[in-house]
Design a protein around this motif. Sequence first.
Motif, PDB file in Angstrom:
ATOM      1  N   THR A 167       9.444  -4.111   1.268  1.00  0.00           N
ATOM      2  CA  THR A 167       9.512  -3.395   2.545  1.00  0.00           C
ATOM      3  C   THR A 167       9.255  -4.339   3.715  1.00  0.00           C
ATOM      4  OG1 THR A 167       8.845  -1.292   1.588  1.00  0.00           O
ATOM      5  CG2 THR A 167       8.377  -1.606   3.916  1.00  0.00           C
ATOM      6  N   ARG A 186       6.819   1.527  15.272  1.00  0.00           N
ATOM      7  CA  ARG A 186       7.322   2.527  14.331  1.00  0.00           C
ATOM      8  C   ARG A 186       7.339   1.954  12.917  1.00  0.00           C
ATOM      9  NH1 ARG A 186      13.306   4.705  14.750  1.00  0.00           N
ATOM     10  NH2 ARG A 186      13.237   5.841  12.775  1.00  0.00           N
ATOM     11  N   LEU A 187       7.691   0.688  12.801  1.00  0.00           N
ATOM     12  CA  LEU A 187       7.660   0.043  11.491  1.00  0.00           C
ATOM     13  C   LEU A 187       6.252   0.084  10.910  1.00  0.00           C
ATOM     14  CD1 LEU A 187       9.876  -3.130  12.064  1.00  0.00           C
ATOM     15  CD2 LEU A 187      10.407  -1.189  10.591  1.00  0.00           C
ATOM     16  N   GLU A 189       3.811   2.073  11.673  1.00  0.00           N
ATOM     17  CA  GLU A 189       3.411   3.447  11.353  1.00  0.00           C
ATOM     18  C   GLU A 189       3.993   3.885  10.015  1.00  0.00           C
ATOM     19  OE1 GLU A 189       1.221   5.230  12.769  1.00  0.00           O
ATOM     20  OE2 GLU A 189       1.570   6.805  11.265  1.00  0.00           O
ATOM     21  N   SER A 190       5.257   3.552   9.812  1.00  0.00           N
ATOM     22  CA  SER A 190       5.906   3.938   8.561  1.00  0.00           C
ATOM     23  C   SER A 190       5.269   3.224   7.375  1.00  0.00           C
ATOM     24  CB  SER A 190       7.395   3.607   8.637  1.00  0.00           C
ATOM     25  OG  SER A 190       8.031   3.952   7.429  1.00  0.00           O
ATOM     26  N   ARG A 192       2.139   2.299   7.157  1.00  0.00           N
ATOM     27  CA  ARG A 192       0.869   2.980   6.878  1.00  0.00           C
ATOM     28  C   ARG A 192       1.093   4.269   6.106  1.00  0.00           C
ATOM     29  NH1 ARG A 192      -3.199   0.295   9.865  1.00  0.00           N
ATOM     30  NH2 ARG A 192      -2.234  -0.599  11.725  1.00  0.00           N
ATOM     31  N   GLU A 193       2.109   4.988   6.545  1.00  0.00           N
ATOM     32  CA  GLU A 193       2.474   6.224   5.840  1.00  0.00           C
ATOM     33  C   GLU A 193       2.765   5.927   4.365  1.00  0.00           C
ATOM     34  OE1 GLU A 193       2.503   9.999   6.051  1.00  0.00           O
ATOM     35  OE2 GLU A 193       2.650   9.002   8.009  1.00  0.00           O
ATOM     36  N   LEU A 194       3.542   4.876   4.156  1.00  0.00           N
ATOM     37  CA  LEU A 194       3.946   4.522   2.794  1.00  0.00           C
ATOM     38  C   LEU A 194       2.748   4.149   1.923  1.00  0.00           C
ATOM     39  CD1 LEU A 194       6.227   3.859   0.737  1.00  0.00           C
ATOM     40  CD2 LEU A 194       6.278   1.552   1.719  1.00  0.00           C
ATOM     41  N   THR A 196      -0.336   4.767   2.372  1.00  0.00           N
ATOM     42  CA  THR A 196      -1.243   5.904   2.209  1.00  0.00           C
ATOM     43  C   THR A 196      -0.804   6.778   1.044  1.00  0.00           C
ATOM     44  OG1 THR A 196      -1.708   5.955   4.565  1.00  0.00           O
ATOM     45  CG2 THR A 196      -2.198   7.948   3.321  1.00  0.00           C
ATOM     46  N   ARG A 197       0.488   7.064   1.011  1.00  0.00           N
ATOM     47  CA  ARG A 197       0.991   7.916  -0.053  1.00  0.00           C
ATOM     48  C   ARG A 197       0.889   7.222  -1.413  1.00  0.00           C
ATOM     49  NH1 ARG A 197       5.107  11.921   2.088  1.00  0.00           N
ATOM     50  NH2 ARG A 197       4.454  12.182   4.249  1.00  0.00           N
ATOM     51  N   VAL A 198       1.173   5.953  -1.428  1.00  0.00           N
ATOM     52  CA  VAL A 198       1.107   5.256  -2.708  1.00  0.00           C
ATOM     53  C   VAL A 198      -0.312   5.227  -3.238  1.00  0.00           C
ATOM     54  CG1 VAL A 198       1.280   2.990  -3.779  1.00  0.00           C
ATOM     55  CG2 VAL A 198       3.153   3.850  -2.375  1.00  0.00           C
ATOM     56  N   SER A 200      -3.088   7.153  -2.186  1.00  0.00           N
ATOM     57  CA  SER A 200      -3.895   8.375  -2.264  1.00  0.00           C
ATOM     58  C   SER A 200      -3.407   9.385  -3.273  1.00  0.00           C
ATOM     59  CB  SER A 200      -3.942   9.061  -0.902  1.00  0.00           C
ATOM     60  OG  SER A 200      -4.009   8.115   0.129  1.00  0.00           O
TER      61      SER A 200
END
Lengths: 212, 212
Positions: A167, A186-187, A189-190, A192-194, A196-198, A200
């Motif tokens: 990524t 935005r990159l 933020e995305s 962090r989103e990624l 986080t999901r992986v 948590s």
Amino acid sequence: MSLIPIRSGSPPGGETERSDAARNRELLLRAARELIEERGADGLTMDRLAERAGVGKGTVFRRFGSRAGLMMTLLSDSEAAFQGRFMFGPPPLGPGAPPLDRLGAFGAERIAYVMEFGELARAADASAHNRFDVPAAVLWHRHIEMLLRTAGVTADPWLMAMSLSSTLDPERLLHAVRVHHVTPERLAESWRELVTRVVSCPGGAAGPPERA
Amino acid sequence: MSLIPIRSGSPPGGETERSDAARNRELLLRAARELIEERGADGLTMDRLAERAGVGKGTVFRRFGSRAGLMMTLLSDSEAAFQGRFMFGPPPLGPGAPPLDRLGAFGAERIAYVMEFGELARAADASAHNRFDVPAAVLWHRHIEMLLRTAGVTADPWLMAMSLSSTLDPERLLHAVRVHHVTPERLAESWRELVTRVVSCPGGAAGPPERA
DNA sequence: CTGCTAAACGGACTACGGTCCGAATGTTAT
DNA sequence: ATAACATTCGGACCGTAGTCCGTTTAGCAG
């Protein structure tokens, strides 16, 4: 503080360096920076570099091995600084913060790094079939893998780290920014989103977790 | 069933084709497959191809634009078949299955595809600064993005799709398999793990979800 | 069949990354 | 200072992708 040398032009590495070699190394690095300043990283060709530095072409390749090697040498200072920050620096990037925060910070820093040195980074990657085995890349991979393990991710952290690394590939990031006008924020933020999901989430599809 | 042409050598595209052009196109494609069979994709050079097909070099570039374009043409059949399967084929890859299942199947199929046509796929990507804007790549991206949205992922699905796409990059996959001896099954398993986490998790770090 | 034209042809040419090896040069021992 | 030697130098050379433009030819009208 030198850490893993990205691609040593063999400055004081190993044995001593002959004086003419040292002189030419300086000449070449200076000429390289000049050329990049004038015409961008893509405008730097090995022929032009040799001519500008006033040395033979063979000398250029003797020093740096390849064009990618030269680019890595040019990046080595900032790269070493980056490595120092995520390995020994202050939280949240460095040790002391929760792994998820460190992962997030890592991506954000890497994105900022690519925004600053993107052209060089891309040129340093280019055309190397072994771009994933370069010391710096291995170090990032291991770092991400270690953070994943620390965060409790048990599902193949090595491959998960590979996915996350991909990524952050300079070519892709630059493409998103330059062609699709995605902002670096935005990159980040995305990213962090990624992560986080992986981190948590309990794996759902996990069958037998260990195989080989 | 023709779908988006990957890189048309302009067979019956647009207007008619002069007979010598058609003949040479066939000659070139046949010679290309022969050469790849004999020496692998990396052993195919444009000079050799021209010589083998008995045409001039200019003709090769007129037909295919570039080496990458030639490789895409060679892949276009299997690529079209792949596209047909994930867009109109039976579940779980095609429509009808839950988005998460479709995502998982998509990755698995893509991995299998790369295992089979990896050399060609890599050569087709190579050196294109626009490798992410090639029709096929755009289609995959949109497909993944659509599945993410359908699955309820609201956090920047476009970028999330980009991250997931990067995981399936042929160069990276081949590197993992050939250098690190990762099995394709393990790659597919890790992919499922990844998409499961991305899809099934509520974003944790989400601030204001919409920006630009 | 002949002549016209647009399209296709072909191969010399360029730019580039990378290699090779005889020539030149610095280092060190004497 | 000198000689011996390892290292470095330099640029001719190679293979490759891609371009250019004068030449040839397919397709068609009369």
